[in-house]
Design a protein around this motif. Structure first.
Motif, PDB file in Angstrom:
ATOM      1  N   ASN A 199       0.846  -1.130   0.109  1.00  0.00           N
ATOM      2  CA  ASN A 199      -0.082   0.264   0.031  1.00  0.00           C
ATOM      3  C   ASN A 199       0.812   1.406  -0.026  1.00  0.00           C
ATOM      4  O   ASN A 199       0.739   2.180  -0.711  1.00  0.00           O
ATOM      5  CB  ASN A 199      -1.004  -0.163   1.250  1.00  0.00           C
ATOM      6  N   MET A 203       1.391   3.903  -3.203  1.00  0.00           N
ATOM      7  CA  MET A 203       0.875   5.329  -2.933  1.00  0.00           C
ATOM      8  C   MET A 203       1.921   6.296  -3.121  1.00  0.00           C
ATOM      9  O   MET A 203       1.526   7.552  -3.722  1.00  0.00           O
ATOM     10  CB  MET A 203       0.309   5.351  -1.433  1.00  0.00           C
ATOM     11  N   THR A 276      -6.948   1.757   4.326  1.00  0.00           N
ATOM     12  CA  THR A 276      -7.796   1.539   3.078  1.00  0.00           C
ATOM     13  C   THR A 276      -8.328   3.132   2.596  1.00  0.00           C
ATOM     14  O   THR A 276      -8.540   3.262   1.391  1.00  0.00           O
ATOM     15  CB  THR A 276      -9.051   0.543   3.219  1.00  0.00           C
ATOM     16  N   PHE A 279      -5.484   4.753   1.111  1.00  0.00           N
ATOM     17  CA  PHE A 279      -5.271   4.217  -0.108  1.00  0.00           C
ATOM     18  C   PHE A 279      -6.253   4.595  -1.006  1.00  0.00           C
ATOM     19  O   PHE A 279      -5.786   5.226  -2.357  1.00  0.00           O
ATOM     20  CB  PHE A 279      -5.166   2.797  -0.141  1.00  0.00           C
ATOM     21  N   THR A 283      -5.603   7.001  -4.500  1.00  0.00           N
ATOM     22  CA  THR A 283      -5.805   6.374  -5.825  1.00  0.00           C
ATOM     23  C   THR A 283      -7.136   6.945  -6.688  1.00  0.00           C
ATOM     24  O   THR A 283      -7.085   6.805  -7.869  1.00  0.00           O
ATOM     25  CB  THR A 283      -6.177   4.651  -5.721  1.00  0.00           C
ATOM     26  N   THR A 291      -7.980  -1.689  -3.308  1.00  0.00           N
ATOM     27  CA  THR A 291      -7.760  -2.667  -2.627  1.00  0.00           C
ATOM     28  C   THR A 291      -9.075  -3.274  -2.079  1.00  0.00           C
ATOM     29  O   THR A 291      -8.743  -4.064  -1.101  1.00  0.00           O
ATOM     30  CB  THR A 291      -6.832  -2.168  -1.533  1.00  0.00           C
TER      31      THR A 291
END
Length: 469
Positions: A199, A203, A276, A279, A283, A291
């Motif tokens: 992750n 990133m 999460t 991320f 993204t 994810t």
């Protein structure tokens, strides 16, 4: 005689193209070449026809990541290599590459044309596109190599075959840095949703690619240790806006999904939830990796709306991402603040911003909004004509923004659309990557046969009159 005159006029047509026209033509030619390569048996299986190859090539050159094929299963190793090369070509800057190539086909380029070309490249400079492009390529190669080595040594350690692990590391490093979002697995990076290292590496690659060459060059030349004041206003504004968007997106996703009890975070520990949310916040700004599975069933409407806003804003000028850019939003926010305070000038950090910059930011935002709404309208009309409406308008609008902002996040809509809907998405990806104003300039020049010189001063004055808004 008419045939001979037509042949004479057709000779040297490429030298008469303006920068916007040359960029559009070159982009279409690269997509056509990529389509023909991906459609060959050497690069793909029998499931990939010309249409699937065209959509994949368009998505790769525009570094979007939307796909109607399974990259890992439907493309051979050679096909995946071709796809990676197209991602690199589009991610390093389609406008930078075409303007660099233009130096070989347009002879006798004077200072005025060089200035116009520099402006097209986000004002990379008059001194030479070649040196700037070499700097971009060297920086990208270094960052991608370091990311691939970390993923190979520590991130993808669960892959037993060393050759497969090496290629997965290189491919995902290329895709992440170029904000493409293509992955070798059908579930993107869902299998690594609890892997902190994967992750973090992805990133970092996404953010570094999205900052833009001007920012990375400024940081490298000035150095953060020499003092924040030595950095340019553009660099400081990009860094601050990027940080605010990441923090805002992380907190927003975590809170909306927790308060509305979204299914995306069900069963996760708090540490995993925050990772999460971080991320997906990163993204969403044009990268496209995920994810967690995305659909309207496991993410709330408020979370979807937040992701749409992040996608629409996108990355920064000169970066590998799309969207209307962080500086555009910063300029509009500064203009709004100046209006609320009753000021006649737009000021950011004790620097007055020219009116033409504010007008350009406004033009980009309005034109982008209208284009995305037109895309969603076409998808809605096509759905109604088919006699069924399998998708909600929110799903279609989300997909249109994802395509236009070259993000690649999908709610499961793209693959199920008909060819007309996928053609609309391809058009949106192409326009979003080139830039809405650049495309409009190319169309205007064709219709009026008048070249638009950015640095040409308008000597005609007009009387002024107030307008109530």
């Amino acid at each position: 005689m008419p045939l001979r005159q037509a042949i004479e006029r057709s000779q040297g047509w490429h030298r008469r193209l303006t920068v916007p026209q040359f960029t559009v033509v070159t982009g279409l030619l690269v997509i056509l070449l990529g389509t023909l390569l991906l459609a060959t048996p050497l690069c793909s299986s029998s499931k990939v026809g010309l249409w699937e190859a065209l959509f994949t090539a368009t998505s790769a050159i525009t570094v979007t990541g939307l796909s109607i094929i399974d990259v890992g299963a439907d493309l051979t190793t050679a096909g995946q290599l071709v796809l990676a090369m197209m991602i690199l070509a589009g991610g390093l800057g389609l406008m930078a590459i075409t303007t660099f190539l233009q130096g070989f086909v347009v002879k006798g380029t004077g200072l005025r044309r060089r200035l116009d070309r520099g402006q097209t490249l986000d004002e990379f400079g008059v001194g030479g596109v070649g040196s700037t492009f070499r700097g971009i390529a060297a920086t990208a190669a270094l960052v991608i190599l370091v990311g691939a080595l970390v993923l190979y040594g520590f991130g993808f350690s669960d892959i037993p075959d060393r050759g497969e692990r090496l290629w997965a590391s290189v491919f995902h490093s290329i895709s992440a840095y170029n904000n493409a979002g293509f992955g070798l697995w059908s579930d993107s990076l869902e299998r690594y949703h609890d892997n902190v290292l994967v992750n973090a590496v992805v990133m970092v690659l996404i953010v570094m690619g999205g900052l833009g060459w001007r920012v990375t060059s400024d940081l490298a030349s000035q150095g953060v240790r020499r003092g924040r004041r030595r950095l340019s206003l553009h660099t400081r504004l990009v860094l601050r806006t990027t940080l605010l968007l990441v923090v805002f997106g992380t907190l927003g996703l975590a809170l909306t999904e927790w308060l509305n009890r979204g299914e995306v975070f069900i069963g996760m520990a708090w540490r995993e939830r925050w990772m999460t949310a971080l991320f997906e916040s990163v993204t969403a700004r044009t990268a496209g990796f995920t994810t967690v599975p995305f659909s309207l069933e496991n993410i709330t409407d408020s979370g979807t709306l937040l992701l749409m806003a992040l996608m629409f804003i996108g990355a920064s000028p000169g970066g590998t991402g799309g969207g209307i850019k962080t500086t555009t939003v910063a300029a509009l926010m500064a203009a709004t603040r100046s209006t609320m305070r009753g000021r006649d000038a737009v000021v950011i950090r004790n620097r007055e911003i020219p009116d033409k910059v504010v007008l350009r930011a406004l033009g980009i935002t309005v034109a982008s909004l209208l284009f995305v709404l037109a895309m969603a309208l076409l998808l809605s009309i096509a759905s109604n004509l088919n006699g069924a409406e399998p998708f909600t308008f929110l799903e279609m609008l989300f997909t249109c923004i994802s395509a236009f902002a070259t993000v690649g996040l999908d709610l499961g809509v793209t693959e199920q659309l008909g060819r007309f809907g996928q053609a609309v998405l391809m058009l949106g990806m192409f326009v979003g990557r080139l830039g809405i104003l650049l495309l409009l300039s190319a169309i205007w020049e064709v219709m009026t046969r008048e070249q638009i010189h950015i640095h040409r001063q308008n000597r005609i004055g007009y009387p002024r009159e107030d307008l109530y808004v």
